[in-house]
Design a protein around this motif. Sequence first.
Motif, PDB file in Angstrom:
ATOM      1  N   GLU A 180       0.866  -1.184   0.000  1.00 13.13           N
ATOM      2  CA  GLU A 180       0.000   0.000   0.000  1.00 13.13           C
ATOM      3  C   GLU A 180       0.899   1.229   0.000  1.00 13.13           C
ATOM      4  O   GLU A 180       1.737   1.401   0.883  1.00 13.13           O
ATOM      5  N   ILE A 181       0.730   2.072  -1.017  1.00 14.90           N
ATOM      6  CA  ILE A 181       1.494   3.312  -1.133  1.00 14.90           C
ATOM      7  C   ILE A 181       0.602   4.460  -0.680  1.00 14.90           C
ATOM      8  O   ILE A 181      -0.518   4.630  -1.177  1.00 14.90           O
ATOM      9  N   ASP A 182       1.104   5.260   0.254  1.00 17.51           N
ATOM     10  CA  ASP A 182       0.331   6.368   0.810  1.00 17.51           C
ATOM     11  C   ASP A 182       0.451   7.606  -0.067  1.00 17.51           C
ATOM     12  O   ASP A 182       1.148   7.619  -1.088  1.00 17.51           O
ATOM     13  N   SER A 183      -0.220   8.692   0.363  1.00 17.57           N
ATOM     14  CA  SER A 183      -0.223   9.939  -0.422  1.00 17.57           C
ATOM     15  C   SER A 183       1.149  10.592  -0.498  1.00 17.57           C
ATOM     16  O   SER A 183       1.399  11.439  -1.362  1.00 17.57           O
ATOM     17  N   ASP A 184       2.066  10.222   0.402  1.00 19.61           N
ATOM     18  CA  ASP A 184       3.428  10.765   0.372  1.00 19.61           C
ATOM     19  C   ASP A 184       4.374   9.935  -0.494  1.00 19.61           C
ATOM     20  O   ASP A 184       5.575  10.198  -0.546  1.00 19.61           O
ATOM     21  N   GLY A 185       3.827   8.943  -1.165  1.00 20.15           N
ATOM     22  CA  GLY A 185       4.653   8.115  -2.047  1.00 20.15           C
ATOM     23  C   GLY A 185       5.458   7.060  -1.317  1.00 20.15           C
ATOM     24  O   GLY A 185       6.380   6.481  -1.899  1.00 20.15           O
ATOM     25  N   LYS A 186       5.109   6.813  -0.048  1.00 18.21           N
ATOM     26  CA  LYS A 186       5.840   5.818   0.727  1.00 18.21           C
ATOM     27  C   LYS A 186       4.921   4.663   1.143  1.00 18.21           C
ATOM     28  O   LYS A 186       3.697   4.801   1.159  1.00 18.21           O
ATOM     29  N   VAL A 187       5.549   3.530   1.468  1.00 13.10           N
ATOM     30  CA  VAL A 187       4.802   2.334   1.859  1.00 13.10           C
ATOM     31  C   VAL A 187       4.162   2.537   3.227  1.00 13.10           C
ATOM     32  O   VAL A 187       4.848   2.857   4.201  1.00 13.10           O
ATOM     33  N   SER A 188       2.858   2.359   3.286  1.00 14.58           N
ATOM     34  CA  SER A 188       2.162   2.451   4.578  1.00 14.58           C
ATOM     35  C   SER A 188       1.950   1.063   5.181  1.00 14.58           C
ATOM     36  O   SER A 188       2.016   0.895   6.404  1.00 14.58           O
ATOM     37  N   GLN A 189       1.700   0.070   4.328  1.00 17.40           N
ATOM     38  CA  GLN A 189       1.516  -1.305   4.803  1.00 17.40           C
ATOM     39  C   GLN A 189       2.044  -2.289   3.759  1.00 17.40           C
ATOM     40  O   GLN A 189       2.042  -1.996   2.555  1.00 17.40           O
ATOM     41  N   ILE A 190       2.454  -3.435   4.242  1.00 14.54           N
ATOM     42  CA  ILE A 190       2.840  -4.550   3.371  1.00 14.54           C
ATOM     43  C   ILE A 190       2.027  -5.761   3.802  1.00 14.54           C
ATOM     44  O   ILE A 190       1.946  -6.079   4.995  1.00 14.54           O
ATOM     45  N   HIS A 191       1.425  -6.430   2.827  1.00 10.31           N
ATOM     46  CA  HIS A 191       0.592  -7.600   3.108  1.00 10.31           C
ATOM     47  C   HIS A 191       1.165  -8.829   2.400  1.00 10.31           C
ATOM     48  O   HIS A 191       1.662  -8.734   1.272  1.00 10.31           O
ATOM     49  N   VAL A 192       1.062  -9.962   3.049  1.00  5.54           N
ATOM     50  CA  VAL A 192       1.395 -11.249   2.439  1.00  5.54           C
ATOM     51  C   VAL A 192       0.217 -12.175   2.690  1.00  5.54           C
ATOM     52  O   VAL A 192      -0.292 -12.262   3.818  1.00  5.54           O
ATOM     53  N   GLY A 193      -0.250 -12.857   1.645  1.00  4.91           N
ATOM     54  CA  GLY A 193      -1.376 -13.773   1.833  1.00  4.91           C
ATOM     55  C   GLY A 193      -1.979 -14.213   0.525  1.00  4.91           C
ATOM     56  O   GLY A 193      -1.380 -14.044  -0.546  1.00  4.91           O
ATOM     57  N   THR A 194      -3.165 -14.768   0.607  1.00  3.33           N
ATOM     58  CA  THR A 194      -3.848 -15.296  -0.572  1.00  3.33           C
ATOM     59  C   THR A 194      -5.157 -14.535  -0.809  1.00  3.33           C
ATOM     60  O   THR A 194      -5.781 -14.028   0.125  1.00  3.33           O
ATOM     61  N   MET A 195      -5.523 -14.468  -2.064  1.00  5.93           N
ATOM     62  CA  MET A 195      -6.788 -13.837  -2.440  1.00  5.93           C
ATOM     63  C   MET A 195      -7.963 -14.713  -1.981  1.00  5.93           C
ATOM     64  O   MET A 195      -7.846 -15.923  -1.925  1.00  5.93           O
ATOM     65  N   PRO A 196      -9.111 -14.102  -1.685  1.00 10.62           N
ATOM     66  CA  PRO A 196      -9.420 -12.670  -1.748  1.00 10.62           C
ATOM     67  C   PRO A 196      -8.993 -11.885  -0.514  1.00 10.62           C
ATOM     68  O   PRO A 196      -9.038 -10.662  -0.509  1.00 10.62           O
ATOM     69  N   THR A 197      -8.554 -12.595   0.544  1.00  4.91           N
ATOM     70  CA  THR A 197      -8.210 -11.928   1.802  1.00  4.91           C
ATOM     71  C   THR A 197      -7.092 -10.916   1.615  1.00  4.91           C
ATOM     72  O   THR A 197      -7.080  -9.871   2.278  1.00  4.91           O
ATOM     73  N   LEU A 198      -6.155 -11.203   0.727  1.00 11.05           N
ATOM     74  CA  LEU A 198      -5.036 -10.299   0.492  1.00 11.05           C
ATOM     75  C   LEU A 198      -5.503  -8.900   0.116  1.00 11.05           C
ATOM     76  O   LEU A 198      -4.852  -7.900   0.446  1.00 11.05           O
ATOM     77  N   ALA A 199      -6.645  -8.795  -0.574  1.00 12.79           N
ATOM     78  CA  ALA A 199      -7.118  -7.514  -1.085  1.00 12.79           C
ATOM     79  C   ALA A 199      -8.148  -6.843  -0.194  1.00 12.79           C
ATOM     80  O   ALA A 199      -8.695  -5.789  -0.555  1.00 12.79           O
ATOM     81  N   TYR A 200      -8.433  -7.395   0.979  1.00  6.81           N
ATOM     82  CA  TYR A 200      -9.387  -6.735   1.890  1.00  6.81           C
ATOM     83  C   TYR A 200      -8.869  -5.346   2.242  1.00  6.81           C
ATOM     84  O   TYR A 200      -7.670  -5.165   2.496  1.00  6.81           O
ATOM     85  N   VAL A 201      -9.769  -4.384   2.297  1.00  8.40           N
ATOM     86  CA  VAL A 201      -9.372  -3.003   2.598  1.00  8.40           C
ATOM     87  C   VAL A 201      -9.703  -2.614   4.038  1.00  8.40           C
ATOM     88  O   VAL A 201      -9.171  -1.634   4.560  1.00  8.40           O
ATOM     89  N   GLU A 202     -10.572  -3.383   4.682  1.00 12.63           N
ATOM     90  CA  GLU A 202     -10.913  -3.125   6.075  1.00 12.63           C
ATOM     91  C   GLU A 202     -10.958  -4.449   6.826  1.00 12.63           C
ATOM     92  O   GLU A 202     -12.018  -5.081   6.924  1.00 12.63           O
ATOM     93  N   ALA A 203      -9.827  -4.840   7.365  1.00 14.69           N
ATOM     94  CA  ALA A 203      -9.732  -6.079   8.150  1.00 14.69           C
ATOM     95  C   ALA A 203     -10.377  -7.239   7.388  1.00 14.69           C
ATOM     96  O   ALA A 203      -9.776  -7.766   6.444  1.00 14.69           O
ATOM     97  N   CYS A 204     -11.593  -7.642   7.755  1.00 10.78           N
ATOM     98  CA  CYS A 204     -12.216  -8.818   7.163  1.00 10.78           C
ATOM     99  C   CYS A 204     -13.131  -8.488   5.987  1.00 10.78           C
ATOM    100  O   CYS A 204     -14.018  -9.298   5.631  1.00 10.78           O
TER     101      CYS A 204
END
Length: 205
Positions: A180-204
């Motif tokens: 996830e790249i924030d508005s400042d052009g830097k990484v805010s979060q890094i996720h590792v996992g499998t779809m569709p959970t990998l793409a969740y935007v709010e926890a579950c």
Amino acid sequence: MKHFITIAPLALLAACSFNAEPDPAPADETETAAPAQPAEDQATAPDKTAPAKPAPADKTAASPNILTLAGLGDLRIGQPVPEGSSWSAEGAQASDSCVVLGSPDYPGAYAITEGGKVRRISIGKRSKVKLIEGIGPGATEAEVKDYFAFPATPHHYVEAPGKYLTAPNAKSGESALRFEIDSDGKVSQIHVGTMPTLAYVEACS
């Protein structure tokens, strides 16, 4: 005269038998000694009785602060949370089937389980966890792209240059990376996992 003729051949035969050299004894092939090994060869010859050297330790597996496609610490993508793990349900949960986990050993990180198995592990800005490449939250988008040429998609909440950078193999159902790249052009979060959970935007969800 007859007596002399009878004795002479016998005397001659005895003389020949006494002077004949005995046949040499046959060599015993079983007693032939092998040539001695030179001292230099003996010193350098490998010791077949010595135990083999152990393989080098896997530094990635040994480090508790490295996030890999396999998981983080004792958490493994696609497997249940191990008994006795420091990871446990964190706060109010949206459902019984999807659970968000936290650990005091990993501040700034959380995990998501679905169906009793770990489906995603995420690290945020407070986390000291990084990828083996040295990239963690706070890295620039340019630093990410030095290692990962992932396609970009618009961020769900953050305006450009905010975006998601997701590994192409995520579509196959394999464990994959997502930045996830924030508005400042830097990484805010890094996720590792499998779809569709990998793409969740709010926890579950």
